[in-house]
Design an enzyme around this catalytic site. Structure first.
Site, PDB file in Angstrom:
ATOM      1  N   GLN A 233       0.839  -1.202   0.000  1.00 39.23           N
ATOM      2  CA  GLN A 233       0.000   0.000   0.000  1.00 39.23           C
ATOM      3  C   GLN A 233       0.871   1.248   0.000  1.00 39.23           C
ATOM      4  O   GLN A 233       1.578   1.505   0.974  1.00 39.23           O
ATOM      5  CB  GLN A 233      -0.918   0.008   1.219  1.00 39.23           C
ATOM      6  CG  GLN A 233      -1.935   1.140   1.199  1.00 39.23           C
ATOM      7  CD  GLN A 233      -2.843   1.096   2.412  1.00 39.23           C
ATOM      8  OE1 GLN A 233      -2.381   1.045   3.542  1.00 39.23           O
ATOM      9  NE2 GLN A 233      -4.140   1.087   2.182  1.00 39.23           N
TER      10      GLN A 233
ATOM     11  N   SER B  62       3.258  -0.791   3.649  1.00 37.18           N
ATOM     12  CA  SER B  62       3.134  -2.148   4.175  1.00 37.18           C
ATOM     13  C   SER B  62       3.558  -3.183   3.131  1.00 37.18           C
ATOM     14  O   SER B  62       3.096  -3.154   1.994  1.00 37.18           O
ATOM     15  CB  SER B  62       1.683  -2.420   4.592  1.00 37.18           C
ATOM     16  OG  SER B  62       1.209  -1.432   5.471  1.00 37.18           O
TER      17      SER B  62
ATOM     18  N   GLU C 273     -10.731  -1.259   4.241  1.00 36.36           N
ATOM     19  CA  GLU C 273      -9.700  -1.365   5.259  1.00 36.36           C
ATOM     20  C   GLU C 273     -10.285  -1.223   6.657  1.00 36.36           C
ATOM     21  O   GLU C 273      -9.970  -1.978   7.562  1.00 36.36           O
ATOM     22  CB  GLU C 273      -8.628  -0.299   5.031  1.00 36.36           C
ATOM     23  CG  GLU C 273      -7.453  -0.390   6.005  1.00 36.36           C
ATOM     24  CD  GLU C 273      -6.372   0.610   5.670  1.00 36.36           C
ATOM     25  OE1 GLU C 273      -6.729   1.758   5.339  1.00 36.36           O
ATOM     26  OE2 GLU C 273      -5.192   0.258   5.731  1.00 36.36           O
TER      27      GLU C 273
END
Length: 387
Positions: free
Chosen positions: A128, A163, A249
């Site tokens: 991400q 990430s 998310e």
């Protein structure tokens, strides 16, 4: 909402439970938490097993390669896999829970055909690329630029707290494709791109966290060329696409961890009874309150998943309520664990110690608690925007 399980749902649970009993003993040993290449291989291997057994993308729509399961079946899946101690989604987190659902909802048929099957099979890992230095959780302040050059975008800038960047094949990347000016809000002019991590000009520098692992990285982008066909949504419409990603998310990406918290809480109660800490009435009340919090979060999870299904598959702002409270409960849980374990709380070799350190990041990850409070205030309570 009817919370009772039907015969078909109970049958689904029993078939899943039986498959888990056969499949889990065949898994290799889990790699060390700091061994990210090993963790990628382990997590992707588990994803392939789920795929071959018909459990990959359980809640994704069938026309996106998923199983089209009901929200209740999805929750049963999360409950049973966590109860059985099955691997967490791990390295597949961004692909399976952020990028994949976003592409399923916003991508073209060609994009869905290219990117969704490898995610479901565990063949490709995503990272991400949202956060940037000096921007914090204010995603609209991003400065990474993409300039159109024929059929490609030329991207330059940097990302931070990316990430899984070290082991990723693709990055869900936010870029600015129109300059900020006084006549338009800064969230306009942003575009959502799928960037290959092996493209020339991409440099990844891992960041070591408090828990001792390199889960995040800095990513530097120097004249990286990304085909226009890798744009999801329209140019300068990336903020709307991003809201879809963030809804997944905050709405569903942490669901499995609620079940994990309930399991940790049960283990703490057993430990307290064994080491004598259970005689402390204050501690018992603390654990009891946490049990009630976990039960409430699970009910909220059921509501969020059910609401997402009713409104077309994209979670609503209820995800911010969940994210806000879950991140706090997770920290309180591991603070209680330290009290139960006493001196053993300093044993860095125990898995729960790493989990406790990791829990500190949850009020920042996926949007800070301050951001979630703003969303709740403005979009649920209807309060005026702050300055």
């Amino acid at each position: 909402m009817d919370l009772a399980f039907t015969d078909d749902e109970e049958d689904f649970r029993h078939r899943l439970r039986a498959w888990l009993a056969d499949a889990l003993p065949t898994l290799p040993d889990r790699p060390h938490p700091a061994d990210w290449p090993g963790r990628r291989a382990y997590d992707c291997g588990w994803q392939r097993m789920l795929h071959d057994a018909g459990y990959a993308g359980l809640h994704w729509p069938k026309d996106a390669g998923g199983q089209g399961a009901t929200p209740t079946q999805h929750l049963i899946f999360l409950e049973e896999t966590e109860r059985a101690g099955a691997p967490y989604v791990g390295a597949g987190f961004v692909g399976l829970l952020h990028a994949g659902p976003t592409i399923a909802a916003e991508g073209t048929p060609e994009q869905r055909a290219r990117w969704l099957p490898p995610i479901l099979r565990g063949d490709e890992v995503w990272c991400q690329g949202f956060s940037e230095p000096d921007a914090g959780s204010d995603l609209a302040s991003l400065r990474t630029r993409a300039v159109r050059d024929g059929d490609t975008y030329v991207v330059s800038g940097s990302k931070i707290w990316t990430s899984h960047a070290e082991i990723a094949d693709w990055c869900e990347l936010l870029v600015r494709t129109a300059p900020v000016n006084a006549d338009a809000p800064k969230h306009r002019g942003i575009t959502w791109l799928a960037m290959p991590m092996d493209a020339p000009g991409v440099t990844v520098r891992p960041l070591r966290t408090l828990a001792g692992t390199a889960e995040f990285a800095e990513v530097f982008l120097d004249q990286v060329r990304v085909p226009v066909t890798h744009r999801v949504g329209e140019e300068n419409d990336g903020w709307r696409v991003t809201m879809v990603t963030l809804s997944f998310e905050r709405g569903t990406a942490f669901v499995g961890e609620v079940v994990a918290c309930r399991r940790v809480l049960e283990a703490l109660a057993r430990t307290a009874k064994a080491n004598g800490r259970w005689d402390d009435a204050v501690l018992r009340r603390r654990l009891g309150r946490l049990a009630a919090e976990c039960a409430a979060l699970w009910r909220l999870t059921q509501w969020n998943v059910s609401e997402a299904q009713r409104t077309g598959g994209v979670p609503g702002v209820g995800g911010s309520v969940f994210k806000l409270r879950f991140s706090q409960v997770r920290q309180e849980l591991y603070e209680a664990a330290a009290e139960v374990l006493g001196p053993d709380a300093l044993d860095a070799g125990q898995e729960w110690v790493a989990d406790r350190l990791s829990s500190l990041s949850y009020t920042i990850a996926a949007g800070t608690s301050q951001i979630q409070r703003n969303i709740v205030a403005e979009r649920i309570l209807g309060l005026p925007k702050g300055r």
